[in-house]
Motif scaffolding. Structure first.
Motif, PDB file in Angstrom:
ATOM      1  N   THR A  69     -40.216  61.076  23.930  1.00  0.00           N
ATOM      2  CA  THR A  69     -39.287  60.277  24.744  1.00  0.00           C
ATOM      3  C   THR A  69     -38.022  59.892  23.969  1.00  0.00           C
ATOM      4  OG1 THR A  69     -40.151  58.102  24.074  1.00  0.00           O
ATOM      5  CG2 THR A  69     -41.290  59.196  25.893  1.00  0.00           C
ATOM      6  N   MET A  70     -37.955  60.260  22.677  1.00  0.00           N
ATOM      7  CA  MET A  70     -36.829  59.810  21.836  1.00  0.00           C
ATOM      8  C   MET A  70     -35.560  60.618  22.086  1.00  0.00           C
ATOM      9  SD  MET A  70     -37.274  57.203  19.783  1.00  0.00           S
ATOM     10  CE  MET A  70     -36.001  57.415  18.545  1.00  0.00           C
ATOM     11  N   ASP A  71     -34.421  59.953  21.944  1.00  0.00           N
ATOM     12  CA  ASP A  71     -33.125  60.633  21.910  1.00  0.00           C
ATOM     13  C   ASP A  71     -32.173  59.784  21.076  1.00  0.00           C
ATOM     14  OD1 ASP A  71     -32.324  58.510  23.557  1.00  0.00           O
ATOM     15  OD2 ASP A  71     -32.646  59.679  25.377  1.00  0.00           O
ATOM     16  N   GLU A  72     -30.956  60.262  20.904  1.00  0.00           N
ATOM     17  CA  GLU A  72     -30.001  59.557  20.025  1.00  0.00           C
ATOM     18  C   GLU A  72     -29.730  58.136  20.506  1.00  0.00           C
ATOM     19  OE1 GLU A  72     -28.758  60.368  17.096  1.00  0.00           O
ATOM     20  OE2 GLU A  72     -29.850  62.268  17.135  1.00  0.00           O
ATOM     21  N   MET A  73     -29.620  57.979  21.827  1.00  0.00           N
ATOM     22  CA  MET A  73     -29.318  56.660  22.391  1.00  0.00           C
ATOM     23  C   MET A  73     -30.451  55.675  22.073  1.00  0.00           C
ATOM     24  SD  MET A  73     -26.886  55.249  23.802  1.00  0.00           S
ATOM     25  CE  MET A  73     -26.935  53.476  23.821  1.00  0.00           C
ATOM     26  N   THR A  74     -31.686  56.157  22.166  1.00  0.00           N
ATOM     27  CA  THR A  74     -32.839  55.284  21.887  1.00  0.00           C
ATOM     28  C   THR A  74     -32.825  54.848  20.419  1.00  0.00           C
ATOM     29  OG1 THR A  74     -34.022  56.568  23.544  1.00  0.00           O
ATOM     30  CG2 THR A  74     -35.329  55.067  22.217  1.00  0.00           C
ATOM     31  N   LEU A  75     -32.446  55.759  19.544  1.00  0.00           N
ATOM     32  CA  LEU A  75     -32.360  55.410  18.123  1.00  0.00           C
ATOM     33  C   LEU A  75     -31.300  54.318  17.893  1.00  0.00           C
ATOM     34  CD1 LEU A  75     -33.668  56.227  15.387  1.00  0.00           C
ATOM     35  CD2 LEU A  75     -31.665  57.672  15.012  1.00  0.00           C
ATOM     36  N   VAL A  76     -30.204  54.419  18.611  1.00  0.00           N
ATOM     37  CA  VAL A  76     -29.158  53.385  18.534  1.00  0.00           C
ATOM     38  C   VAL A  76     -29.727  52.036  18.986  1.00  0.00           C
ATOM     39  CG1 VAL A  76     -26.950  52.620  19.534  1.00  0.00           C
ATOM     40  CG2 VAL A  76     -27.232  55.004  18.798  1.00  0.00           C
ATOM     41  N   MET A  77     -30.530  52.074  20.049  1.00  0.00           N
ATOM     42  CA  MET A  77     -31.157  50.836  20.542  1.00  0.00           C
ATOM     43  C   MET A  77     -32.101  50.249  19.487  1.00  0.00           C
ATOM     44  SD  MET A  77     -30.148  50.637  23.819  1.00  0.00           S
ATOM     45  CE  MET A  77     -31.326  49.963  24.953  1.00  0.00           C
ATOM     46  N   PHE A  78     -32.868  51.115  18.826  1.00  0.00           N
ATOM     47  CA  PHE A  78     -33.774  50.639  17.757  1.00  0.00           C
ATOM     48  C   PHE A  78     -32.977  49.991  16.620  1.00  0.00           C
ATOM     49  CE2 PHE A  78     -37.187  53.701  19.293  1.00  0.00           C
ATOM     50  CZ  PHE A  78     -38.064  52.691  19.662  1.00  0.00           C
ATOM     51  N   ARG A  79     -31.826  50.593  16.293  1.00  0.00           N
ATOM     52  CA  ARG A  79     -31.006  50.015  15.217  1.00  0.00           C
ATOM     53  C   ARG A  79     -30.562  48.598  15.597  1.00  0.00           C
ATOM     54  NH1 ARG A  79     -27.767  53.833  14.326  1.00  0.00           N
ATOM     55  NH2 ARG A  79     -28.409  54.517  12.267  1.00  0.00           N
ATOM     56  N   GLY A  80     -30.172  48.413  16.851  1.00  0.00           N
ATOM     57  CA  GLY A  80     -29.756  47.087  17.328  1.00  0.00           C
ATOM     58  C   GLY A  80     -30.919  46.101  17.296  1.00  0.00           C
ATOM     59  N   LEU A  81     -32.076  46.543  17.768  1.00  0.00           N
ATOM     60  CA  LEU A  81     -33.263  45.667  17.793  1.00  0.00           C
ATOM     61  C   LEU A  81     -33.686  45.263  16.386  1.00  0.00           C
ATOM     62  CD1 LEU A  81     -35.573  47.405  20.433  1.00  0.00           C
ATOM     63  CD2 LEU A  81     -34.536  45.135  20.655  1.00  0.00           C
ATOM     64  N   ALA A  82     -33.563  46.203  15.449  1.00  0.00           N
ATOM     65  CA  ALA A  82     -34.015  45.957  14.072  1.00  0.00           C
ATOM     66  C   ALA A  82     -33.243  44.816  13.425  1.00  0.00           C
ATOM     67  CB  ALA A  82     -33.875  47.229  13.245  1.00  0.00           C
TER      68      ALA A  82
END
Ligand code: NI
Length: 264
Positions: A69-82
């Motif tokens: 289910t991962m994509d670049e946008m999701t990784l950006v979201m994880f960076r924000g959440l972190a």
């Protein structure tokens, strides 16, 4: 005082009675719980729980099962959440070649990208490894998780092998690299010979305990849904194996986890 270093209070299996479980935690010896994300939605929920409950901290990341289910946008979201308050790790991330719910190359790609995120943010990494020992260690090494610069900056490699089920040799190898081992409920099962050897072999200051709730319920409650206050049974088993007092094991593993996740 107990620290459940790996739980999924964000699991849908608590949707009907989460408040009851929360109350049981608050009445118990458990003073800290790490709520661990496994995809974007569960990571958002873990961050919300950390905000809501003083004893709760969060890890955000995508489990190998869900890397499809991962994509670049999701990784950006994880960076924000972190970067949100009380988020203390990237996880759980890793490889699972037992179920292979996502393709191997997809798992490996997003494992690397999430290690890179943890490296960039200088955050601890919570690892899921099932039937993928060699690739997990190789990729962690290649991405610099055990590098001198990371260890110098963070005190140790800040790599946590969650629900460790490998051999004592593998555990010792990881400890040498600067990693930390977390033991879950299966230690209390009849066939736990390998895990008992691990507990005996590694220095107690590198040992954390966890439930992996709602999964892996320890004896004597095996078969029921797991919850963080059942981490006491794993602590009791470790005390028995090491011939120490339960209170001592509870305190040591709690302090280890606080140090690992940089909690005052
Ligand atoms: Ni987990």
């Amino acid at each position: 005082m107990l620290f459940d270093s790996h739980a999924h209070l964000n699991s849908e299996r608590y949707d009907d009675d989460r408040e009851t479980v929360i109350k049981a935690i608050e009445k118990s010896d458990v003073k800290y719980v790490m709520d661990i994300g496994y995809d974007l939605e569960s990571s958002v929920m873990a961050v919300e729980h950390a905000k809501k409950y003083p004893w709760c901290y969060a890890a955000v990341g995508c489990h190998p099962h869900d890397t499809k289910t991962m994509d670049e946008m999701t990784l950006v979201m994880f960076r924000g959440l972190a970067k949100k308050p009380k988020v203390r790790a990237i996880g759980e991330i890793g490889l699972d070649y037992y179920y292979n719910h996502s393709e191997k190359d997809v798992q490996q790609y997003w494992f690397r990208r999430q290690i890179q995120l943890a490296m960039e943010l200088e955050m601890p990494i919570v690892i899921h490894d099932r039937d993928a020992n060699d690739d997990v260690m190789r990729i962690l090494k290649q991405e610099g998780a055990f590098s001198r610069s990371r260890i110098d900056k963070l005190g140790d490699a800040k790599v946590l092998l969650h629900c460790f089920s490998g051999s004592k040799e593998l555990a010792q190898q990881y400890i040498k690299l600067g990693a930390t081992i977390s033991i879950a409920g299966p230690l209390t099962y009849k066939n736990a010979k390998k895990s008992i050897e691990v507990v005996k072999a590694i220095p107690v200051e590198h040992l954390l305990i966890e439930t992996d709730s709602p999964y892996l319920t320890p004896e004597p409650l095996r078969g029921k849904r797991n919850q963080p206050n059942y981490v006491q049974y794993t602590a009791k088993k470790i005390a028995e194996i090491l011939d120490k007092q339960y209170e001592e094991v509870a305190e040591i593993t709690c302090n280890n986890a606080k140090k690992f996740f940089a909690i005052d």
